[in-house]
Each structure stands twice: as C-alpha cells, then as structure tokens.
Design a protein around this motif. Structure first.
Motif, PDB file in Angstrom:
ATOM      1  N   UNK A  79       0.837  -1.203   0.000  1.00 44.23           N
ATOM      2  CA  UNK A  79       0.000   0.000   0.000  1.00 44.23           C
ATOM      3  C   UNK A  79       0.873   1.254   0.000  1.00 44.23           C
ATOM      4  N   UNK A  80       1.883   1.262   0.861  1.00 49.01           N
ATOM      5  CA  UNK A  80       2.773   2.415   0.955  1.00 49.01           C
ATOM      6  C   UNK A  80       3.532   2.648  -0.348  1.00 49.01           C
ATOM      7  N   UNK A  81       3.868   1.563  -1.034  1.00 48.14           N
ATOM      8  CA  UNK A  81       4.589   1.688  -2.305  1.00 48.14           C
ATOM      9  C   UNK A  81       3.728   2.416  -3.336  1.00 48.14           C
ATOM     10  N   UNK A  82       2.439   2.087  -3.376  1.00 48.44           N
ATOM     11  CA  UNK A  82       1.530   2.751  -4.310  1.00 48.44           C
ATOM     12  C   UNK A  82       1.325   4.214  -3.923  1.00 48.44           C
ATOM     13  N   UNK A  83       1.235   4.467  -2.618  1.00 54.24           N
ATOM     14  CA  UNK A  83       1.077   5.844  -2.139  1.00 54.24           C
ATOM     15  C   UNK A  83       2.296   6.677  -2.506  1.00 54.24           C
ATOM     16  N   UNK A  84       3.493   6.103  -2.320  1.00 56.28           N
ATOM     17  CA  UNK A  84       4.724   6.819  -2.649  1.00 56.28           C
ATOM     18  C   UNK A  84       4.840   7.079  -4.152  1.00 56.28           C
ATOM     19  N   UNK A  85       4.380   6.123  -4.942  1.00 56.02           N
ATOM     20  CA  UNK A  85       4.406   6.297  -6.396  1.00 56.02           C
ATOM     21  C   UNK A  85       3.560   7.490  -6.812  1.00 56.02           C
ATOM     22  N   UNK A  86       2.363   7.588  -6.235  1.00 57.60           N
ATOM     23  CA  UNK A  86       1.490   8.730  -6.517  1.00 57.60           C
ATOM     24  C   UNK A  86       2.120  10.032  -6.026  1.00 57.60           C
ATOM     25  N   UNK A  87       2.646  10.013  -4.810  1.00 56.94           N
ATOM     26  CA  UNK A  87       3.245  11.217  -4.218  1.00 56.94           C
ATOM     27  C   UNK A  87       4.465  11.679  -5.021  1.00 56.94           C
ATOM     28  N   UNK A  88       5.285  10.735  -5.472  1.00 59.23           N
ATOM     29  CA  UNK A  88       6.475  11.093  -6.255  1.00 59.23           C
ATOM     30  C   UNK A  88       6.096  11.818  -7.542  1.00 59.23           C
ATOM     31  N   UNK A  89       5.077  11.317  -8.218  1.00 62.02           N
ATOM     32  CA  UNK A  89       4.634  11.944  -9.463  1.00 62.02           C
ATOM     33  C   UNK A  89       4.088  13.347  -9.188  1.00 62.02           C
ATOM     34  N   UNK A  90       3.366  13.486  -8.085  1.00 60.31           N
ATOM     35  CA  UNK A  90       2.796  14.783  -7.725  1.00 60.31           C
ATOM     36  C   UNK A  90       3.893  15.791  -7.372  1.00 60.31           C
ATOM     37  N   UNK A 182       6.581  31.500  -7.186  1.00 61.62           N
ATOM     38  CA  UNK A 182       7.557  30.405  -7.076  1.00 61.62           C
ATOM     39  C   UNK A 182       7.723  29.962  -5.624  1.00 61.62           C
ATOM     40  N   UNK A 183       7.944  30.926  -4.729  1.00 61.92           N
ATOM     41  CA  UNK A 183       8.140  30.609  -3.314  1.00 61.92           C
ATOM     42  C   UNK A 183       6.895  29.949  -2.710  1.00 61.92           C
ATOM     43  N   UNK A 184       5.739  30.424  -3.129  1.00 63.86           N
ATOM     44  CA  UNK A 184       4.491  29.863  -2.595  1.00 63.86           C
ATOM     45  C   UNK A 184       4.296  28.410  -3.036  1.00 63.86           C
ATOM     46  N   UNK A 185       4.626  28.139  -4.290  1.00 69.97           N
ATOM     47  CA  UNK A 185       4.492  26.754  -4.791  1.00 69.97           C
ATOM     48  C   UNK A 185       5.483  25.838  -4.094  1.00 69.97           C
ATOM     49  N   UNK A 186       6.705  26.298  -3.881  1.00 68.54           N
ATOM     50  CA  UNK A 186       7.716  25.483  -3.197  1.00 68.54           C
ATOM     51  C   UNK A 186       7.320  25.233  -1.740  1.00 68.54           C
ATOM     52  N   UNK A 187       6.669  26.203  -1.128  1.00 71.24           N
ATOM     53  CA  UNK A 187       6.168  26.003   0.232  1.00 71.24           C
ATOM     54  C   UNK A 187       5.081  24.936   0.238  1.00 71.24           C
ATOM     55  N   UNK A 188       4.227  24.955  -0.776  1.00 70.82           N
ATOM     56  CA  UNK A 188       3.197  23.913  -0.909  1.00 70.82           C
ATOM     57  C   UNK A 188       3.843  22.538  -1.041  1.00 70.82           C
ATOM     58  N   UNK A 189       4.914  22.473  -1.817  1.00 67.59           N
ATOM     59  CA  UNK A 189       5.593  21.197  -2.026  1.00 67.59           C
ATOM     60  C   UNK A 189       6.161  20.656  -0.718  1.00 67.59           C
ATOM     61  N   UNK A 190       6.782  21.520   0.062  1.00 71.97           N
ATOM     62  CA  UNK A 190       7.340  21.085   1.349  1.00 71.97           C
ATOM     63  C   UNK A 190       6.233  20.598   2.290  1.00 71.97           C
ATOM     64  N   UNK A 191       5.128  21.326   2.311  1.00 73.04           N
ATOM     65  CA  UNK A 191       4.003  20.918   3.162  1.00 73.04           C
ATOM     66  C   UNK A 191       3.419  19.577   2.697  1.00 73.04           C
ATOM     67  N   UNK A 192       3.351  19.395   1.390  1.00 78.95           N
ATOM     68  CA  UNK A 192       2.832  18.138   0.843  1.00 78.95           C
ATOM     69  C   UNK A 192       3.721  16.964   1.238  1.00 78.95           C
ATOM     70  N   UNK A 193       5.024  17.139   1.079  1.00 80.91           N
ATOM     71  CA  UNK A 193       5.979  16.085   1.453  1.00 80.91           C
ATOM     72  C   UNK A 193       5.828  15.725   2.928  1.00 80.91           C
ATOM     73  N   UNK A 194       5.678  16.728   3.764  1.00 79.65           N
ATOM     74  CA  UNK A 194       5.541  16.490   5.204  1.00 79.65           C
ATOM     75  C   UNK A 194       4.266  15.717   5.524  1.00 79.65           C
ATOM     76  N   UNK A 195       3.158  16.074   4.862  1.00 79.28           N
ATOM     77  CA  UNK A 195       1.889  15.399   5.123  1.00 79.28           C
ATOM     78  C   UNK A 195       1.917  13.942   4.665  1.00 79.28           C
TER      79      UNK A 195
END
Length: 217
Positions: A79-90, A182-195
């Motif tokens: 399950x985690x492998x599929x979740x990571x695959x989706x997250x990596x693409x995002x 640019x900064x706002x999108x990168x902040x979104x990316x960091x928050x997404x990775x953390x979640x």
C-alpha cells in the motif's frame, strides 16, 4: 546401526527440548516392562504428554501469530509503495510548476501550454489522491456531493488544491508577477511532502518490522 544408549544421548543433546522429553519417556518405559497395580507411572506419562502437547500448541500458535504479522507488514508495504508512487509523481509536477515561474513567458512560446498541461495533471493527481487519502467527517458535511467528495479533504490534498490555484494564477505574459508565486508553490511542495511522510510514518514502520522479526528469532 546405533544402539539404544547412543540414540538416547543424541536425543538429550537436541536444542529444542523435545529430545529430553522423549528420552525421559523412553527411560520410564524401559524401566516398567511389567508395572504393578497402583503405579504412579501412568500419572507421569499423562503429565509428560500434556506438557508435550502444550509445548507443540504454543510453538504453533507463536509461529502462526508471527506469520500473520509478517503478512500484515507485506500488505502495508505494498500500500505504501503505491502511495509513494502517486506522491512522487505529484512532487515532480509541483517542482515543474515552481520552476516554470522562473521562465520569461515572452521568450517561451510554449509557456501557456505548459501551464495548461500542469493544471490538467494536478487536477488529475488531486482526484487520484482520494484513493489513498479519503475525506474525513463524511457523515456531517457535503451530503449532497458524490460519495468521494463528501466530508472534508485531508491536509495533503488541501495543499495540492492550493498549488493548483497558484499555478492557475501564473501570468503567461509578465514574468515579474510570477516570482513571488515560485516561493508559494515550493512552500506547498514542502508541506505536501511532510503530510505524506506523516501518512507513511516510515520510522514507525521500520521499528515495528524489526521488532516483529526479532520476536521470530
């Protein structure tokens, strides 16, 4: 061929303890070819048999319990492998969007199309994420919506929606307006990775798996 004494000694040397029980039984049997009435030996045999049965039952129970835990970890890992695959693409899409803001639209004839394609991809990834991260409180909000959209989005998907809105705001004529985005999108990316990391909880998975393996040794 091994004589009876050699066989008994070999049983005693066994590590799993079963050889000792068998040896005791053989000795008792050999010493009572004609037991007298009222002998205590039947009681001893009964106790030995009970201990033997309980030992086998306990070992089998522990093995079955360990097997189920390992199967659980395998399912969770898949399950985690599929979740990571989706997250990596995002994450790739979010990174592309952030760096798109650094380009000068006037010097890139495909700028508008790139932004449009990113919006399409991000919209799709948001919906794909619902397969892994379903809405919460589905009984108390949005009952008029389709089933997958009832309730409230989890934080990871909220971050993606924010990123989608930011990409939508990218100006395809004036580069200077996109620098802050640019900064706002990168902040979104960091928050997404953390979640997503919170959802996967890799540290806990590793600790629990190692502990389970140790129990089986």
């Amino acid at each position: 061929m091994k004589n009876e004494g050699e066989q008994r000694q070999q049983d005693i040397n066994r590590d799993d303890g079963s050889g000792i029980l068998k040896t005791i039984t053989m000795i008792l049997l050999a010493s009572t070819t004609d037991p007298v009435e009222g002998s205590i030996l039947p009681v001893i045999f009964t106790i030995i048999g009970a201990i033997w049965t309980l030992s086998v039952f306990f070992i089998n129970y522990q093995n079955e319990k360990l097997k189920k835990k390992i199967e659980h970890f395998k399912l969770l890992k898949d399950y985690n492998a599929e979740l990571k695959k989706w997250a990596n693409n995002t994450i790739d899409l979010m990174s592309t969007a952030g760096h798109l803001c650094l380009l000068d639209p006037k010097k890139d004839s495909q700028f508008y199309n790139q932004r449009h394609n990113l919006l399409i991809a991000l919209s799709a990834e948001i919906d794909k994420g619902r397969f892994f991260l379903p809405n919460t409180e589905i009984d108390g909000h949005g009952q008029y919506k389709a089933a997958a959209y009832q309730g409230f989005r989890v934080k990871a998907l909220n971050v993606l929606v924010d990123c989608y809105d930011l990409v939508k705001s990218i100006d395809y004529m004036d580069q200077q307006k996109n620098i802050p985005v640019t900064k706002q999108i990168m902040e979104c990316k960091r928050n997404f990775v953390s979640e997503v990391q919170i959802q996967l909880d890799p540290r806990k998975f590793e600790i629990d798996f190692i502990e389970t393996i140790k129990q089986g040794l």
